[in-house]
Design a protein around this motif. Sequence first.
Motif, PDB file in Angstrom:
ATOM      1  N   ASN A 127       0.834  -1.199   0.000  1.00  0.00           N
ATOM      2  CA  ASN A 127       0.000   0.000   0.000  1.00  0.00           C
ATOM      3  C   ASN A 127       0.873   1.254   0.000  1.00  0.00           C
ATOM      4  O   ASN A 127       1.971   1.270   0.564  1.00  0.00           O
ATOM      5  N   LEU A 128       0.350   2.296  -0.632  1.00  0.00           N
ATOM      6  CA  LEU A 128       1.054   3.576  -0.632  1.00  0.00           C
ATOM      7  C   LEU A 128       1.087   4.137   0.789  1.00  0.00           C
ATOM      8  O   LEU A 128       0.220   3.811   1.615  1.00  0.00           O
ATOM      9  N   PRO A 129       2.048   5.001   1.084  1.00  0.00           N
ATOM     10  CA  PRO A 129       2.138   5.588   2.433  1.00  0.00           C
ATOM     11  C   PRO A 129       0.852   6.281   2.838  1.00  0.00           C
ATOM     12  O   PRO A 129       0.092   6.786   1.998  1.00  0.00           O
ATOM     13  N   ALA A 130       0.594   6.302   4.147  1.00  0.00           N
ATOM     14  CA  ALA A 130      -0.663   6.853   4.656  1.00  0.00           C
ATOM     15  C   ALA A 130      -0.835   8.311   4.295  1.00  0.00           C
ATOM     16  O   ALA A 130      -1.965   8.801   4.177  1.00  0.00           O
ATOM     17  N   SER A 131       0.239   9.048   4.074  1.00  0.00           N
ATOM     18  CA  SER A 131       0.131  10.473   3.774  1.00  0.00           C
ATOM     19  C   SER A 131      -0.542  10.733   2.441  1.00  0.00           C
ATOM     20  O   SER A 131      -1.007  11.829   2.169  1.00  0.00           O
ATOM     21  N   THR A 132      -0.612   9.707   1.584  1.00  0.00           N
ATOM     22  CA  THR A 132      -1.238   9.884   0.272  1.00  0.00           C
ATOM     23  C   THR A 132      -2.717   9.591   0.287  1.00  0.00           C
ATOM     24  O   THR A 132      -3.400   9.790  -0.701  1.00  0.00           O
ATOM     25  N   ALA A 133      -3.246   9.097   1.399  1.00  0.00           N
ATOM     26  CA  ALA A 133      -4.673   8.776   1.500  1.00  0.00           C
ATOM     27  C   ALA A 133      -5.376   9.791   2.391  1.00  0.00           C
ATOM     28  O   ALA A 133      -4.878  10.150   3.450  1.00  0.00           O
ATOM     29  N   GLN A 594       9.527  13.659  -0.028  1.00  0.00           N
ATOM     30  CA  GLN A 594       9.893  12.598  -0.946  1.00  0.00           C
ATOM     31  C   GLN A 594       9.243  11.292  -0.517  1.00  0.00           C
ATOM     32  O   GLN A 594       9.289  10.910   0.649  1.00  0.00           O
ATOM     33  N   VAL A 595       8.644  10.598  -1.480  1.00  0.00           N
ATOM     34  CA  VAL A 595       7.911   9.363  -1.206  1.00  0.00           C
ATOM     35  C   VAL A 595       8.473   8.248  -2.079  1.00  0.00           C
ATOM     36  O   VAL A 595       8.600   8.401  -3.305  1.00  0.00           O
ATOM     37  N   ASN A 596       8.801   7.135  -1.437  1.00  0.00           N
ATOM     38  CA  ASN A 596       9.221   5.941  -2.160  1.00  0.00           C
ATOM     39  C   ASN A 596       8.057   4.942  -2.152  1.00  0.00           C
ATOM     40  O   ASN A 596       7.768   4.335  -1.120  1.00  0.00           O
ATOM     41  N   ASP A 597       7.386   4.812  -3.269  1.00  0.00           N
ATOM     42  CA  ASP A 597       6.256   3.897  -3.345  1.00  0.00           C
ATOM     43  C   ASP A 597       6.729   2.448  -3.236  1.00  0.00           C
ATOM     44  O   ASP A 597       7.823   2.106  -3.722  1.00  0.00           O
ATOM     45  N   PRO A 598       5.931   1.582  -2.623  1.00  0.00           N
ATOM     46  CA  PRO A 598       6.280   0.155  -2.611  1.00  0.00           C
ATOM     47  C   PRO A 598       6.400  -0.373  -4.033  1.00  0.00           C
ATOM     48  O   PRO A 598       5.607  -0.017  -4.915  1.00  0.00           O
ATOM     49  N   ALA A 599       7.390  -1.181  -4.259  1.00  0.00           N
ATOM     50  CA  ALA A 599       7.603  -1.720  -5.601  1.00  0.00           C
ATOM     51  C   ALA A 599       6.424  -2.590  -6.021  1.00  0.00           C
ATOM     52  O   ALA A 599       5.810  -3.273  -5.198  1.00  0.00           O
TER      53      ALA A 599
END
Length: 613
Positions: A127-133, A594-599
């Motif tokens: 899942n994408l980091p919580a800051s994006t939801a 800066q956000v590193n999305d899960p691969a």
Amino acid sequence: MRSTKLVAWALIMGVAVPASAKGKKAAADDDSGDDVTSTDDATDTTSDDDAKPTKPKQKARQGGDTEPEVQKQDLNGHDLGTTKKENAFESDRFFVDKTDTAKTEKGTLVQGSLALSLFAYHESGGNLPASTAAAGQSMVPSASPFSREFTDLRLQTDFRHIGGGRWDARIDVRGRLANNPDPVTTGWTPVTDSKIQSGFLGDNELEIREAWLVRNGIQSDVFLGRQFIPDLGGVKIDGVRIDYASSAKFTLLGFGGLYPIRGSRSITDDYTPLLSNPDSTGNRSSAGRFTSAGGFGAAYRTLESYGSFGGVVLAPLSSESPRVFGTSSGYWRYGSKLDFYHFAILDLVGSNAVNAGLTNLSLGVNYKPDQRLRATASFNRVDTDTLNVQAQAFLENPDPANTAVQNEAYFQRIATNEARGSLSAGLGELQRFEVTTALTYRYRGDLTLSAPPGGAVAPTPIPLPAAQSVELYAGVTDRHSYRDFRVGVDSSRTFGVGSATFQRTTALQLRAFTQHELSNGHGEWETEVAYSTTKDDSAGVACADVTTCFGAAQSTIVSIGGTLYYRINRDWFVIGSAFLNRTSVTHFDAMAVQVNDPAATGISGYGRIAYRF
């Protein structure tokens, strides 16, 4: 604009090869001019009825010699006819026209193929980091929650000299079953069935690509049914086409009928009742269901060249003025070392006559001074090639209040240009090593984005400057490496030039591959590993202004996979491939973090089995 059109008309009347030439063969490759055309199309003195065409009669020369009468060009997509001679070059080909036997020459020669294709793709990730939801919403996965699957079945059948007469027929139909996944995103209920990126609109498809009859006369051929007109811009129609051979080198052709929606891949979408066109205030008016089409032109063939040219009219029944364009395609061989080719569509009247009316242009030259060296140069220009009423059938109604960003309410014609040059050399004993380099330049002109007309908010145009980029390519192949493996590496680098980068992105791609023939000689396998990275122009910068920020991400993709080609026997052929890829994305969010999305990991598989008869 006037000078541009004059130049394009000069191209149309010039000699050069159809990009859409289907089944044609350069006469310069033949040993004699008599082998260029089909003997079953020969001119004779019998009545033009359904009797089987006779062999070409002989004209008397002075001194008692004879020569065959003029024969027609064969423009129906077949090669040299059912009476051609088999040759070694076709012995291993799968899709090749049959020759007559003692059993078929007095009846109907039936040939064709049946191909079943399967494809599947699936992704997985975190899942994408919580800051994006947003608060109260579920987490967003980095990978697509939907798997993509489809099954294709295609039948192509030709019926040659039906019943021993003058009629031929062709059927080309294809069906596709695409999966319709259940909605798995929490809190989201689709208004309609989910759409997978497959085919034209993501639905199941039943496509009739071709279904026509042709009556081969002494000098004229009449085609009836669904067909493509490759000699006049590749237009697809449901109607009639007539070819008239005024000589062995020159054939006049004309057609008329209905014009299905461009790009349609199913009979359910060929003639939608939703054709419409918006006026200057954004209000749409119905254009009915049908669009008519007609055209006239000519095809030519000599020992050094072949091609075609003419004009086409696509006329909606209402709401949009007719589209009128000229088209030309051709090929010319100058000696044994130099080839020229071209394809052009020049719009003269209608909505496509913007951007100087030059909708499509391809020019190219191939130069081969000796067996070890080959050079190519080409130019391609492509613009939006469709009618307004047909495109609007699949777009949304504009929002008069301008409360949402809409990128599917209108379409804009944007021309892109590409110039490419390449050089390939064979080095070493028996040209063991092949070295290729290429340079490509891409350019898109200025364009302006604007809000839908007639809205509550005055539209503010947003100009986008011209964009351009350069791509460098290099590759080396060892054709006979260790234990006769074929191995190679290639790479490409794309970067921007000027004030704006083409597609606002730079890219680097690397690939290594190996191939080898199977021990029994029935096929070959190949494997490859590839690495690519892309970087938006604004990568590393917080994206705060949507009018200047067109992406701020950097991504990396690593993939590995292979393909197997296997000829079971003369009439059965299979292909299978499988690939695994892993995608990583880094970007800045709206808070400049800066956000590193899960691969995301993806796996794809493709298979095809084909039978010819």
